[in-house]
Scaffold this motif. Structure first.
Motif, mmCIF file in Angstrom:
data_model
loop_
_atom_site.group_PDB
_atom_site.id
_atom_site.type_symbol
_atom_site.label_atom_id
_atom_site.label_comp_id
_atom_site.label_asym_id
_atom_site.label_seq_id
_atom_site.Cartn_x
_atom_site.Cartn_y
_atom_site.Cartn_z
ATOM 1 N N GLY A 316 16.688 -27.594 5.995
ATOM 2 C CA GLY A 316 16.294 -28.828 6.658
ATOM 3 C C GLY A 316 17.140 -29.991 6.190
ATOM 4 O O GLY A 316 17.943 -29.870 5.260
ATOM 5 N N TYR A 317 16.971 -31.117 6.846
ATOM 6 C CA TYR A 317 17.691 -32.337 6.482
ATOM 7 C C TYR A 317 16.656 -33.420 6.250
ATOM 8 O O TYR A 317 15.946 -33.838 7.176
ATOM 9 N N HIS A 318 16.530 -33.861 5.011
ATOM 10 C CA HIS A 318 15.531 -34.865 4.663
ATOM 11 C C HIS A 318 16.187 -35.921 3.777
ATOM 12 O O HIS A 318 16.101 -35.881 2.554
ATOM 13 N N LYS A 319 16.869 -36.845 4.412
ATOM 14 C CA LYS A 319 17.597 -37.887 3.694
ATOM 15 C C LYS A 319 17.448 -39.229 4.392
ATOM 16 O O LYS A 319 17.318 -39.285 5.622
ATOM 17 N N ASP A 320 17.471 -40.284 3.585
ATOM 18 C CA ASP A 320 17.466 -41.655 4.111
ATOM 19 C C ASP A 320 16.330 -41.909 5.098
ATOM 20 O O ASP A 320 16.487 -42.664 6.067
ATOM 21 N N GLY A 321 15.217 -41.248 4.874
ATOM 22 C CA GLY A 321 14.062 -41.456 5.747
ATOM 23 C C GLY A 321 14.065 -40.608 6.999
ATOM 24 O O GLY A 321 13.117 -40.660 7.787
ATOM 25 N N TYR A 322 15.116 -39.808 7.216
ATOM 26 C CA TYR A 322 15.178 -38.929 8.377
ATOM 27 C C TYR A 322 14.617 -37.556 8.004
ATOM 28 O O TYR A 322 14.925 -37.018 6.947
ATOM 29 N N LEU A 324 14.663 -33.915 9.637
ATOM 30 C CA LEU A 324 15.091 -32.951 10.640
ATOM 31 C C LEU A 324 14.737 -31.577 10.089
ATOM 32 O O LEU A 324 15.283 -31.143 9.077
ATOM 33 N N TYR A 325 13.811 -30.912 10.761
ATOM 34 C CA TYR A 325 13.270 -29.681 10.202
ATOM 35 C C TYR A 325 14.162 -28.479 10.485
ATOM 36 O O TYR A 325 14.966 -28.466 11.411
ATOM 37 N N ALA A 330 20.226 -32.717 15.617
ATOM 38 C CA ALA A 330 19.949 -34.078 16.064
ATOM 39 C C ALA A 330 21.141 -34.971 15.753
ATOM 40 O O ALA A 330 21.972 -34.651 14.893
ATOM 41 N N MET A 331 21.211 -36.097 16.457
ATOM 42 C CA MET A 331 22.219 -37.110 16.174
ATOM 43 C C MET A 331 21.629 -38.094 15.174
ATOM 44 O O MET A 331 20.615 -38.733 15.440
ATOM 45 N N ALA A 339 20.189 -28.750 10.769
ATOM 46 C CA ALA A 339 19.345 -28.531 9.591
ATOM 47 C C ALA A 339 19.401 -27.063 9.207
ATOM 48 O O ALA A 339 18.517 -26.273 9.552
ATOM 49 N N GLY A 340 20.440 -26.683 8.514
ATOM 50 C CA GLY A 340 20.627 -25.296 8.104
ATOM 51 C C GLY A 340 19.998 -25.011 6.755
ATOM 52 O O GLY A 340 19.316 -25.858 6.168
ATOM 53 N N SER A 341 20.247 -23.798 6.268
ATOM 54 C CA SER A 341 19.625 -23.384 5.015
ATOM 55 C C SER A 341 20.592 -23.519 3.851
ATOM 56 O O SER A 341 21.800 -23.666 4.028
ATOM 57 N N CYS A 342 20.029 -23.434 2.660
ATOM 58 C CA CYS A 342 20.807 -23.505 1.436
ATOM 59 C C CYS A 342 21.555 -22.178 1.223
ATOM 60 O O CYS A 342 21.341 -21.211 1.955
ATOM 61 N N GLY A 343 22.381 -22.140 0.219
ATOM 62 C CA GLY A 343 23.161 -20.932 -0.025
ATOM 63 C C GLY A 343 22.343 -19.771 -0.544
ATOM 64 O O GLY A 343 22.589 -18.617 -0.187
#
Length: 389
Positions: A316-322, A324-325, A330-331, A339-343
Motif C-alpha cells: 500500500g501507499y500511506h504517505k503525506d496523508g494519502y 492508497l490501499y 491513483a494520481m 500501491a504494490g507490496s514490499c520485497g
C-alpha cells in the motif's frame, strides 16, 4: 454425625471438582471433529466478498497461493492454519460455487461484516453479510445439504457435503466484532460507547444461542484484536499531531490507547457472556480465545521475533496523508502511484495496514492452537472437552 458429614463434604467436594477440571483439561483423547463451520469478517473470509462482488487483485495471495484467492492477505489466514492443523482442506466460502467441496465444512465469513446491522452500503465499506445473515446461511446450508444427502443415491454427489451427523461433531469458529468496534470508535462522542458495546455482545449472544439450538456443540470464540494497533490508524501514517503528545494517547508500541480500551471492554463483556453460556448449556463446550493478547504479544516483540516495526505496512501507499490501499493505482501530486507490496512480506506483521501477513497469521495461529491463550486452556484438538464444572 451430621457435622462430620458436612466437614468431609467441605473438604472433598472442592478436591473432586478440581480433579474433574484437571481430567477435563488434560484429557489425552482428542476430539473427533468431522468439519469446521466458520463465521466472521475479513480476518477469516476465504472468498465470500470476492465471489459476491469484486475479486481481490494482485499482489493479494502472492506468498502462498501465488494469485489472489479472496483472502485479505499475501497468503493464508488463521482459519487456514486451523483447518490444516485439523487435517482438513482449506475452507471454501459458502457462496463460492466454483470448484468447491463442503465435505469438511464451510466458511460463512465475509469481509466488512459486523455483528449488528450497519447503515452502510458495500461501497461505503459495509456488507449485507452480517453475523445474523451468516447464521441464517448456515441454517439453510444444514437443511438443504441434509435433504440432498438423504435423497442422493450416488456417493459421488454425497461426498461433497457433510453427513447430517457431522454437524454435531464439528467445531464452530468465530472471529467477528472488530468492525463493530471500529464503527463505535468513529461515533465516539455522539453515542454511549458502553451501551453500544453491551448491545453488540448481546446480539452476538443471541446468534450463538440460536446456533446451539441448531445443533452446534463446540464453540471456538475469538475475542477482538488490538484495533488501536492497526498501522493504517496510527498517527505515523496520518500526519496526525493533535493528540500524539498527549499523555496516555499512545502506548509504548505506538498503538492508540482509547481504541484498544474499547476492544478490551468488548472482550471483557464477551468473556462474561461465554461464562454464562457454559453454565446455561451443559451439553456444549465454549472456548474463549484471547486473540487480543496473542496479537499484542507479537506486536510488542516484533523485532525479537524477526519482524520489522509493527507500524510498517507491506502493501500500500500511506504517505503525506494519502491512503492508497494495496493493489490500487491513483494520481498523487501529478504522478501515478501503484500501491504494490514490499520485497519480503514474511518480515512484516501488517500486510495492508488492516490485515495481517501470512507470517504473522502463522505466528498467531501457532500460539492459539495449543491452548496457550484459551479459557479453559484447551488445545484446538481437545476443545470439545470443556465440560462445565
Amino acid at each position: 454425625m451430621g457435622f462430620l458429614v458436612q466437614l468431609v463434604a467441605f473438604i472433598l467436594l472442592p478436591l473432586l471438582a478440581s480433579m474433574r477440571a484437571e481430567d477435563t483439561i488434560n484429557s489425552s483423547q482428542p476430539c473427533d471433529f468431522r468439519a469446521i463451520f466458520n463465521f466472521g469478517d475479513s480476518n477469516s473470509d476465504t472468498g465470500c466478498m470476492a465471489a459476491a462482488f469484486y475479486p481481490e487483485v494482485s499482489p493479494y495471495g502472492q506468498t502462498f497461493f501465488h494469485e489472489p484467492v479472496g483472502r485479505a492477505s499475501d497468503g493464508r489466514l488463521i482459519i487456514d492454519f486451523i483447518a490444516q492443523h485439523l487435517r482438513f482442506p482449506l475452507l471454501s466460502a459458502y457462496i463460492n460455487s466454483i470448484g468447491t467441496s463442503y465435505r469438511h465444512g464451510a466458511n460463512f465469513a465475509a469481509g466488512s461484516s459486523t455483528i449488528r446491522r450497519q447503515n452502510r452500503t458495500v461501497f461505503e465499506g459495509g456488507t449485507p453479510f452480517t453475523f445474523e445473515i451468516q447464521i441464517e446461511q448456515f441454517n439453510q446450508f444444514k437443511q438443504r445439504t441434509g435433504k440432498f444427502f438423504n435423497q442422493a443415491r450416488k456417493n459421488s454427489f454425497r461426498r461433497h457435503f457433510p453427513r447430517p451427523e457431522d454437524f454435531a461433531k464439528a467445531v464452530y469458529t468465530f472471529d467477528i466484532g472488530q468492525n463493530d468496534i471500529a464503527a463505535a470508535i468513529n461515533r465516539v462522542g455522539t453515542e454511549d460507547s458502553h451501551a453500544v458495546i453491551s448491545d453488540i455482545v448481546e446480539h452476538f449472544a443471541e446468534q450463538v444461542e440460536y446456533l446451539h439450538k441448531l445443533g452446534a456443540r463446540t464453540f471456538w470464540i475469538h475475542n477482538s484484536g488490538p484495533i488501536g494497533c492497526l498501522p493504517v490508524a496510527m498517527p505515523v501514517h496520518n500526519n496526525a499531531t493533535n493528540h500524539t503528545q498527549e499523555a496516555g494517547y499512545l502506548d509504548q508500541n505506538g498503538c492508540i490507547n482509547y481504541q484498544n480500551d474499547m476492544a478490551r471492554e468488548f472482550n471483557k463483556k464477551l468473556k462474561n457472556f461465554v461464562l454464562k453460556l457454559r453454565a446455561k448449556f451443559l451439553d456444549a463446550s465454549f472456548i474463549y480465545v484471547d486473540m487480543f493478547s496473542a496479537k499484542y504479544e507479537l506486536i510488542s516483540n516484533a523485532n525479537k521475533e524477526g519482524f520489522v516495526e509493527p507500524s510498517e505496512i507491506c502493501c500500500g501507499y500511506h504517505k503525506d496523508g494519502y491512503h492508497l490501499y494495496c493493489g490500487n493505482k491513483a494520481m498523487i501530486n501529478g504522478k501515478e502511484v501503484f500501491a504494490g507490496s514490499c520485497g519480503d512480506p514474511s518480515k512484516y506483521i501488517s500486510w495492508d495496514g488492516v490485515h495481517y501477513t501470512e507470517a504473522a497469521n502463522r505466528w498467531i495461529a501457532n500460539r492459539i492452537i495449543n491452548g496457550s491463550f484459551s479459557d479453559p486452556p484447551l488445545s484446538l484438538t481437545h476443545s470439545c472437552r470443556a465440560v462445565p464444572i
